[in-house]
Design a protein around this motif. Structure first.
Motif, PDB file in Angstrom:
ATOM      1  N   TYR A 144       0.901  -1.391  -0.354  1.00 29.14           N
ATOM      2  CA  TYR A 144      -0.078  -0.041   0.108  1.00 29.14           C
ATOM      3  C   TYR A 144       0.610   1.006  -0.129  1.00 29.14           C
ATOM      4  O   TYR A 144       0.215   2.106  -0.426  1.00 29.14           O
ATOM      5  CB  TYR A 144      -0.468  -0.114   1.286  1.00 29.14           C
ATOM      6  CG  TYR A 144      -1.594   1.520   1.422  1.00 29.14           C
ATOM      7  CD1 TYR A 144      -2.799   1.144   1.064  1.00 29.14           C
ATOM      8  CD2 TYR A 144      -1.842   2.413   2.202  1.00 29.14           C
ATOM      9  CE1 TYR A 144      -3.962   2.434   0.267  1.00 29.14           C
ATOM     10  CE2 TYR A 144      -2.581   3.009   2.152  1.00 29.14           C
ATOM     11  CZ  TYR A 144      -3.844   3.551   1.119  1.00 29.14           C
ATOM     12  OH  TYR A 144      -4.460   4.461   1.092  1.00 29.14           O
ATOM     13  N   TYR A 145       2.070   0.786   1.027  1.00 31.16           N
ATOM     14  CA  TYR A 145       2.902   2.915   0.881  1.00 31.16           C
ATOM     15  C   TYR A 145       3.891   2.805  -0.555  1.00 31.16           C
ATOM     16  O   TYR A 145       4.344   3.895  -0.598  1.00 31.16           O
ATOM     17  CB  TYR A 145       3.347   2.221   2.576  1.00 31.16           C
ATOM     18  CG  TYR A 145       1.971   3.528   3.511  1.00 31.16           C
ATOM     19  CD1 TYR A 145       1.256   4.576   3.071  1.00 31.16           C
ATOM     20  CD2 TYR A 145       1.747   2.265   4.308  1.00 31.16           C
ATOM     21  CE1 TYR A 145       0.441   4.980   4.365  1.00 31.16           C
ATOM     22  CE2 TYR A 145       0.465   2.662   5.498  1.00 31.16           C
ATOM     23  CZ  TYR A 145       0.204   4.436   5.467  1.00 31.16           C
ATOM     24  OH  TYR A 145      -0.734   4.001   5.926  1.00 31.16           O
ATOM     25  N   ASP A 146       4.600   1.806   0.192  1.00 33.23           N
ATOM     26  CA  ASP A 146       5.888   1.254  -0.137  1.00 33.23           C
ATOM     27  C   ASP A 146       5.484   0.851  -2.223  1.00 33.23           C
ATOM     28  O   ASP A 146       6.143   1.473  -2.974  1.00 33.23           O
ATOM     29  CB  ASP A 146       6.490   0.590   0.520  1.00 33.23           C
ATOM     30  CG  ASP A 146       7.014   1.512   1.606  1.00 33.23           C
ATOM     31  OD1 ASP A 146       7.204   2.286   1.253  1.00 33.23           O
ATOM     32  OD2 ASP A 146       7.312   0.730   2.377  1.00 33.23           O
ATOM     33  N   GLU A 147       4.019   0.281  -2.349  1.00 34.28           N
ATOM     34  CA  GLU A 147       3.755   0.300  -3.583  1.00 34.28           C
ATOM     35  C   GLU A 147       4.907  -0.253  -5.099  1.00 34.28           C
ATOM     36  O   GLU A 147       5.196  -0.686  -6.257  1.00 34.28           O
ATOM     37  CB  GLU A 147       3.575   1.735  -4.353  1.00 34.28           C
ATOM     38  CG  GLU A 147       2.518   2.735  -4.352  1.00 34.28           C
ATOM     39  CD  GLU A 147       2.580   3.921  -4.757  1.00 34.28           C
ATOM     40  OE1 GLU A 147       3.679   4.131  -5.894  1.00 34.28           O
ATOM     41  OE2 GLU A 147       1.549   4.773  -5.121  1.00 34.28           O
ATOM     42  N   LEU A 148       4.743  -1.876  -3.716  1.00 33.75           N
ATOM     43  CA  LEU A 148       5.809  -2.769  -4.190  1.00 33.75           C
ATOM     44  C   LEU A 148       5.098  -3.508  -4.657  1.00 33.75           C
ATOM     45  O   LEU A 148       4.373  -3.716  -4.414  1.00 33.75           O
ATOM     46  CB  LEU A 148       6.861  -3.331  -3.502  1.00 33.75           C
ATOM     47  CG  LEU A 148       8.138  -2.296  -2.389  1.00 33.75           C
ATOM     48  CD1 LEU A 148       9.018  -3.473  -1.377  1.00 33.75           C
ATOM     49  CD2 LEU A 148       8.871  -1.918  -3.130  1.00 33.75           C
ATOM     50  N   SER A 149       5.620  -4.781  -5.851  1.00 34.95           N
ATOM     51  CA  SER A 149       5.050  -6.017  -6.382  1.00 34.95           C
ATOM     52  C   SER A 149       4.520  -6.921  -5.555  1.00 34.95           C
ATOM     53  O   SER A 149       5.231  -6.552  -4.693  1.00 34.95           O
ATOM     54  CB  SER A 149       5.368  -6.302  -7.974  1.00 34.95           C
ATOM     55  OG  SER A 149       7.327  -6.260  -8.301  1.00 34.95           O
ATOM     56  N   TYR A 150       4.208  -7.845  -5.712  1.00 33.56           N
ATOM     57  CA  TYR A 150       4.147  -9.073  -4.295  1.00 33.56           C
ATOM     58  C   TYR A 150       5.406  -9.648  -5.248  1.00 33.56           C
ATOM     59  O   TYR A 150       5.570 -10.240  -3.958  1.00 33.56           O
ATOM     60  CB  TYR A 150       3.267 -10.021  -4.451  1.00 33.56           C
ATOM     61  CG  TYR A 150       2.108  -9.222  -4.394  1.00 33.56           C
ATOM     62  CD1 TYR A 150       1.468  -9.060  -3.109  1.00 33.56           C
ATOM     63  CD2 TYR A 150       0.697  -9.358  -5.049  1.00 33.56           C
ATOM     64  CE1 TYR A 150      -0.036  -8.879  -3.043  1.00 33.56           C
ATOM     65  CE2 TYR A 150      -0.740  -8.826  -5.120  1.00 33.56           C
ATOM     66  CZ  TYR A 150      -0.939  -8.397  -3.349  1.00 33.56           C
ATOM     67  OH  TYR A 150      -1.394  -8.086  -2.992  1.00 33.56           O
TER      68      TYR A 150
END
Length: 184
Positions: A144-150
């Motif tokens: 959510y915050y860091d917008e990293l992919s799975y």
């Protein structure tokens, strides 16, 4: 000093004793703020986050030779930061059975440190996140915050993508439920 956005260049600088300090400053400049906020969302308090960030960079510098270039440098840094933040929580939870039981205390700390004019909805959201089980909270924060992919989160946490998707889904549902229960 010029800004270097290439992780490979930073790693080369860190490997060269004559440029190590410059490389370390660049590493801190490029990743310090995002790592700070990642850590802060785990440990909550500013002072604790600063301490953990410092421990993270000390560990990075001491172990830079162990980074094999597999995966992204940022994922390796986030993994170290996550582990250091969780270690900090473990030190704080000597009286508790599990880190997850620290959630309510972290939520209280967050409320106590919140500015007087803080948005009530935002505080409610942050409290809901803090009350999540630790693994769900980490998966949620990174997505959510860091917008990293799975896939990137899997590199950070060492968990399988399917497990992370499940953790994220449950986290979202718990947050929605918490907010609904506390706004009705």
């Amino acid at each position: 000093m010029e800004i270097v956005n290439n992780p490979a260049t930073i790693l080369e600088m860190l490997a060269d004793p004559s440029r190590r300090e410059q490389g370390f400053r660049l590493l801190m400049r490029q990743y310090g703020k995002s790592l700070y906020w990642h850590i802060r969302r785990i440990v909550v308090g500013h002072d604790d986050a600063e301490d953990v960030l410092q421990d993270t960079f000390i560990k990075v510098l001491g172990n830079i030779g162990q980074y094999k270039g597999e995966g992204q440098l940022s994922a390796w840094l986030y993994r170290i930061a996550t582990n250091e933040a969780l270690a900090s929580l473990r030190r704080q939870t000597r009286l508790f059975q599990r880190i997850d039981s620290l959630g309510p205390l972290l939520a209280e700390r967050m409320e106590a440190e919140a500015p007087v004019d803080a948005d009530r909805a935002e505080l409610l959201f942050q409290k809901a996140v803090l009350l999540l089980p630790t693994q769900q909270r980490i998966a949620f924060n990174l997505r959510y915050y860091d917008e990293l992919s799975y896939e990137e989160i899997a590199q950070v946490t060492g968990k399988k993508v399917g497990t992370l998707k499940t953790n994220y889904h449950y986290a979202v549902e718990k947050i929605k439920t918490y907010i609904k229960e506390h706004t009705s």
